[in-house]
Design a protein around this motif. Structure first.
Motif, PDB file in Angstrom:
ATOM      1  N   UNK A   1      17.793 -15.776  14.945  1.00 43.38           N
ATOM      2  CA  UNK A   1      16.647 -15.326  14.167  1.00 43.38           C
ATOM      3  C   UNK A   1      17.084 -14.456  13.003  1.00 43.38           C
ATOM      4  N   UNK A   2      18.095 -13.620  13.239  1.00 40.80           N
ATOM      5  CA  UNK A   2      18.623 -12.787  12.156  1.00 40.80           C
ATOM      6  C   UNK A   2      19.295 -13.645  11.081  1.00 40.80           C
ATOM      7  N   UNK A   3      20.048 -14.660  11.504  1.00 35.38           N
ATOM      8  CA  UNK A   3      20.702 -15.536  10.538  1.00 35.38           C
ATOM      9  C   UNK A   3      19.669 -16.311   9.724  1.00 35.38           C
ATOM     10  N   UNK A   4      18.637 -16.799  10.408  1.00 32.14           N
ATOM     11  CA  UNK A   4      17.597 -17.551   9.703  1.00 32.14           C
ATOM     12  C   UNK A   4      16.846 -16.655   8.719  1.00 32.14           C
ATOM     13  N   UNK A   5      16.658 -15.386   9.089  1.00 28.66           N
ATOM     14  CA  UNK A   5      15.941 -14.465   8.202  1.00 28.66           C
ATOM     15  C   UNK A   5      16.730 -14.167   6.939  1.00 28.66           C
ATOM     16  N   UNK A   6      18.057 -14.210   7.043  1.00 27.03           N
ATOM     17  CA  UNK A   6      18.887 -13.932   5.877  1.00 27.03           C
ATOM     18  C   UNK A   6      18.913 -15.109   4.914  1.00 27.03           C
TER      19      UNK A   6
END
Length: 237
Positions: A232-237
Motif C-alpha cells: 500500500x505504501x509503494x502504491x501510494x508513492x
C-alpha cells in the motif's frame, strides 16, 4: 508505444540468443558443487538484468538492504512478474526457489533452472508437496542457500491481493529459520506473461526479519500483514 514495442522486441531477441548458450553451459556444470553451479549459471541472469536496464529502461532500487542477514533465511515475497525471479538473484545471497515442477520441462530455460537446486513441487499433491518442502528446505538451508517462496503461489497483478499460503511459514517454524518479508512493484514495468516491458523504477522493499515464534498460521499472517501494508505504501508513492 512504438518505442516500447521496439525495445521489448529487441530484449526478447537478446534473451532468445543467449538462453540456449547458457542452457548448455548450465548442463556442463552438473559435476560441480551446488554453490559453484549457482555462481556460473546466474551469469545469465546478470546479462538479462543488464539488458532489461539498457534496452527496456527498467531500473531498480532497494529499501531495507540492511535487513538482509548473513545467515540463510526464508524469503517470503510478493510475486508480480518474472522480473523478481531474476532481480532477487542480484539483490540477495545465493538462493533456491520453491516452484512448480512443470517449469523444469521448459526447453533451455528449465534445463538451466534444474541445475540451480530448486525445490520443485507438485502442487496437485498438497500433503506430499509440504513434506517435500520441509525435507528439501532443511537440506538447502544447511547447504548455505537462502530459500525464496512466493506465498501467494502465482503472479498477482499490481493493486491485487492473492490468497497467502502457510507453506513457507511452516518451513520456517519446522526449521527454526527466520523469515525475510519482501514487497516490490515490478509488475508496473513487467506484467504477468507480458511481452511489453515498460521503462521505470522498481522499488524492492525488504522488511526486518520475523522470528518463527508460535505456529505457522500466526507467522504467515504476520508476514502477509507486513507485505500488504508495504504494498500500500509503494502504491501510494
Amino acid at each position: 508505444m512504438i518505442l516500447v514495442v521496439l525495445r521489448s522486441s529487441l530484449f526478447a531477441a537478446f534473451q532468445l540468443l543467449i538462453t540456449p548458450v547458457f542452457a548448455v553451459i548450465a548442463l556442463l556444470t552438473f559435476p560441480l558443487p551446488a554453490l559453484m553451479r549457482y555462481r556460473i549459471i546466474t551469469v545469465w541472469t546478470r546479462w538479462v538484468m543488464w539488458a532489461s536496464r539498457v534496452i527496456c529502461g527498467i531500473r531498480y532500487r532497494i529499501v531495507g538492504a540492511e535487513n538482509i542477514p548473513e545467515e540463510p533465511c526464508i524469503i517470503l515475497a510478493k510475486h508480480q512478474s518474472a522480473w523478481e525471479t531474476m532481480g532477487f538473484q542480484l539483490i540477495f545471497p545465493p538462493q533456491v526457489w520453491v516452484l512448480k515442477k512443470e517449469l523444469l520441462r521448459v526447453p533451455f530455460f528449465g534445463w538451466g533452472l534444474a541445475m540451480l537446486s530448486p525445490i520443485a513441487i507438485d502442487r496437485n499433491s498438497r500433503r506430499q508437496a509440504l513434506q517435500q518442502l520441509v525435507e528439501q528446505g532443511r537440506h538447502r538451508l544447511a547447504a548455505g542457500f537462502f530459500i525464496v517462496i512466493f506465498p501467494e503461489g502465482t503472479r498477482i497483478a499490481p493493486g491485487k491481493r492473492g490468497k497467502y499460503r502457510a507453506g513457507g511459514a511452516r518451513l520456517a517454524v519446522e526449521t527454526g529459520t527466520p523469515v525475510l518479508p519482501v514487497a516490490h512493484n515490478a509488475g508496473l514495468c513487467w506484467g504477468k506473461n507480458a511481452f511489453l516491458k515498460y521503462p521505470g523504477l522498481v522499488t524492492v522493499s525488504i522488511g526486518p526479519l520475523i522470528r518463527p515464534d508460535g505456529d505457522a498460521e500466526t507467522l504467515a499472517r504476520r508476514v502477509e500483514d507486513w507485505i500488504e501494508n508495504e504494498m500500500q505504501q509503494l502504491d501510494a508513492r
